[in-house]
Design an enzyme around this catalytic site. Structure first.
Site, PDB file in Angstrom:
ATOM      1  N   GLY A  61       0.811  -1.213   0.000  1.00 18.40           N
ATOM      2  CA  GLY A  61       0.000   0.000   0.000  1.00 18.40           C
ATOM      3  C   GLY A  61       0.844   1.262   0.000  1.00 18.40           C
TER       4      GLY A  61
ATOM      5  CB  VAL B 252       6.527   4.831  13.950  1.00 19.05           C
ATOM      6  CG1 VAL B 252       5.363   5.586  14.576  1.00 19.05           C
ATOM      7  CG2 VAL B 252       6.932   5.458  12.632  1.00 19.05           C
TER       8      VAL B 252
ATOM      9  CD  GLU C 111       1.814 -19.709  -2.330  1.00 11.79           C
ATOM     10  OE1 GLU C 111       1.383 -19.563  -3.479  1.00 11.79           O
ATOM     11  OE2 GLU C 111       2.343 -18.787  -1.683  1.00 11.79           O
TER      12      GLU C 111
ATOM     13  CD  GLN D 206      -4.225  -6.798  -6.934  1.00  7.33           C
ATOM     14  OE1 GLN D 206      -4.796  -5.750  -7.186  1.00  7.33           O
ATOM     15  NE2 GLN D 206      -3.038  -7.087  -7.450  1.00  7.33           N
TER      16      GLN D 206
END
Lengths: 444, 444
Positions: free
Chosen positions: A23, A87, A178, A326
């Protein structure tokens, strides 16, 4: 005077982005021509292509090929500033981010801190399990797998040997599936050549899934086929089971069954990874920040959240979008368009998720894919799905050089039935087998 | 009963090799068809191609590309057994090697433990300097270089800034020269793109050499040209200087001059890395084991030493052969032929060193080479030497896959004026800049 981090102001509005995952990366890119100063803060100096992390763990590709330094990615973007820092909290009153290198002022704050492994409060599990959320985790797992065999050579007690050579993977989502597939391929094609002194018949790979199907969220065909593929490859899939406890040696399932292993890989869930300093009421279940259709965090005007950390509640997604690449990418892109609009007083475009489907690879020529292309649903399993999986992943990796390296590695592995990166790198003390650790019954 | 490491006996004479560097690797290869059981013990599970280690440190190639797992190298060699272990001492009476995984019995022992950094007893230097003897060292140096710039962004005090951005390399041999050249190329072509906020005019690279020339042992032409190349690239070469002390911040030279840096790279010498348990009188100066012309350690019948650890005193080499890859490789090969002869009671072939010359690369299109081909000496500097250097190194790297990876990286770096691996990997705590460390005046 407060201790500010040194970042020369360009005089433009400051957009501070915390986290350079999928993102954050897309957002920064989308802001490339905006009249803003983009400040990306991350505790790594590189972006990680998480979908291939399991291949680093299983010696398929090099760690360096799936990570890409931020400064390199945004070399040509003049409004981009990077700071390597941790942070600590945000102060929304003063519009400041408190970091390990000092205070960073923002006009617009975007939280893109992603998710972290969810142990559901099980401290013993957290201590004993192997997780798979960072490149360091993946390299640690690779080291562990290889050291286990080196250690196994020194054992004759069958129970100890089993506990060292067996693997239990908890979680039947893409990571678990996987990883189980890749481990099984190593067991079939690679390890017996490397360790002719060991008997790999006795290496068990268990995959434990709480529900009745693997790859929940994908089509029944994909779930069914992935199960078939794994079982054909010798993975023992235990459906409808949960792990009750794990002491580093014995896995106890809620069914009462027990398994013995020193290697339990926890891929059973993630939870949001919020920063502190925000109103507690903006946190929804799963530690995700409640955002509106513009990814604005509830209760704030200039604080946004995108990706896994953001929960945008919609009728189709009552708990927010799936925690996948996505939605993060699409939210990052849109926010990159919306922020300049917001500054210009123009109307914002609401977010709509374009679900392009999902896929997972189990082994050579074996993958499952549910694709949504041009409004059509295409479901395919096997060789074609595997080709599509490779193609999509290759074009998604950041950086031409990394793409080239991953592709070369895949070609190599495919044609030689071999994988090149069977290297134990890191702290010597941890990696060298010593008599004491191999007779001790807990984790190495 | 003593605690033996588990290694199934094949009934053949046991040749135990300690160390899988250039010498050990060649020896094991040369024994591939011998009627022996070869047991290689190393504390890493991989062979390191040391000549390219400086490129790992300077982001030129990936660590994974210059290391090769032993089990993979010798996958098809049936008489080969590998054990990942630390050697504690040898017991030549009982013919045992004491290791971290237990005792290993030998009929013939070959010590190929190489060399380690020589700080000449300066404990302060050892603590504060950066060394370059292992892949871990190289990755640490890469992390340090990159973290320094991240930290430098937070500084305004010019002295602190200088000390963080400046480099002092001690030792004008191949490692020092190649490292200085590679750092200078990064300074010229790569870092300014990554860190537009920093002024790289102020980044000084000093190379300190005790003698009056660089690359001692090579031809005067090579020494002279390498000096010219480095100075043209902006490296400040200080000849006829020695370092008196280094406290982690200030380098004091014997000339009285001082330099300020947090980054001193020590490439000023190596010393043998013997195993304990051998007769003290077999150790010569430089901690090397005295061997006869068959590489047999003085005072023993069945203990051999090859490579850097072995000092074979000859009229041309009164202190033993140069501590380089070539003598190690040639000794390993010959010993691999001589051991079966010894077992068969046949006469042994004495060692003669075939000096094939030396070379060093300074930068793009810039290398120096003194070659000995077909009895002729060929000296060349510049582009041709650079092509030869690349060719020789590429064909010397173990494993086709690694060769391919290194070559791809070199092509990439050459045509893009860029290097891909600018990644800070490792322990988070160490790498993230924090306020406290950057204002503190000693090493990070």
């Amino acid at each position: 005077m407060a201790n500010y981090a040194r970042i020369k102001s360009t005089g433009k509005p400051k957009v501070v982005v915390i986290g350079g995952g999928f993102g954050g990366l897309e957002l920064v890119k989308a802001l490339s021509t905006a009249q803003v100063q983009v400040i990306l803060i991350d505790k790594q100096n590189y972006h990680t292509f998480q979908p291939l992390m399991y291949q680093v763990a299983t010696s398929g590709v090099e760690a360096d090929s799936i990570i890409h330094p931020f400064r390199k990615v945004f070399e040509k973007q003049e409004n981009f500033f990077f700071r390597l820092a941790e942070v600590e909290r945000v102060d929304t009153e003063q519009q400041l981010v408190e970091t390990s290198i000092g205070l960073v002022r923002y006009d617009y704050l975007v939280i893109a801190t992603g998710a972290t492994t969810n142990y559901f409060g099980d401290a013993q599990m957290e201590q004993n399990a192997i997780s798979m959320k960072s490149v360091t985790d993946a390299i640690t797992l690779r080291n562990t797998i290889l050291c286990n065999f080196e250690n196994a050579l020194q054992l004759d007690d069958p129970e100890q040997l089993n506990s060292l050579m067996d693997y239990v993977i908890v979680g039947g989502g893409p990571t678990g599936v996987e990883l189980a597939g890749a481990l099984s391929e190593l067991k079939l094609h690679v390890f017996p050549k490397d360790y002719p002194e060991l008997d790999f018949q006795s290496m068990d790979i268990h995959l434990i899934q709480s529900g009745g199907e693997l790859l929940k969220g994908m089509s029944p065909e994909a779930s069914q086929k992935s199960l078939e593929f794994l079982e054909k490859m010798g993975v023992q899939v235990l459906l409808n089971r949960r792990v009750k406890s794990y002491d580093g040696h014995t896995v106890t399932l809620t069914s009462g069954e027990t398994l013995t292993t020193r290697n339990l890989i926890w891929a059973a869930g993630v939870t949001g990874n919020p920063v502190s300093g925000l109103k507690p009421e903006s946190l929804l279940r799963g530690n995700r920040l409640q955002v509106d259709e513009y990814n604005r965090v509830a209760g704030y005007d200039n604080v946004f959240a995108i990706g896994d950390i953001a929960a945008m509640v919609t009728p189709e997604n009552p708990h927010g979008h799936p925690m996948l690449a996505q939605p993060a990418i699409q939210q990052g892109k849109l926010l990159g368009k919306n922020l300049p609009r917001l500054m210009a007083g123009q109307p914002l475009e609401p977010f709509h998720y374009h679900d392009q489907g999902a896929m997972a690879t189990i082994g050579r020529n074996k993958a499952v894919a549910d694709l949504k292309l041009f409004g059509k649903e295409i479901k395919t399993q096997g060789f074609l799905a595997w080709l599509i999986w490779m193609f999509i992943h290759l074009i998604s990796i950041v950086g031409f050089r990394n793409r080239l390296m991953v592709m070369s590695n895949w070609f190599w592995n495919y044609f030689t039935y071999d994988s090149g990166n069977r290297l134990i790198i890191g702290n010597k003390q941890e990696n060298i087998p010593i008599k004491e650790t191999i007779t001790h019954k807990t984790v190495l």
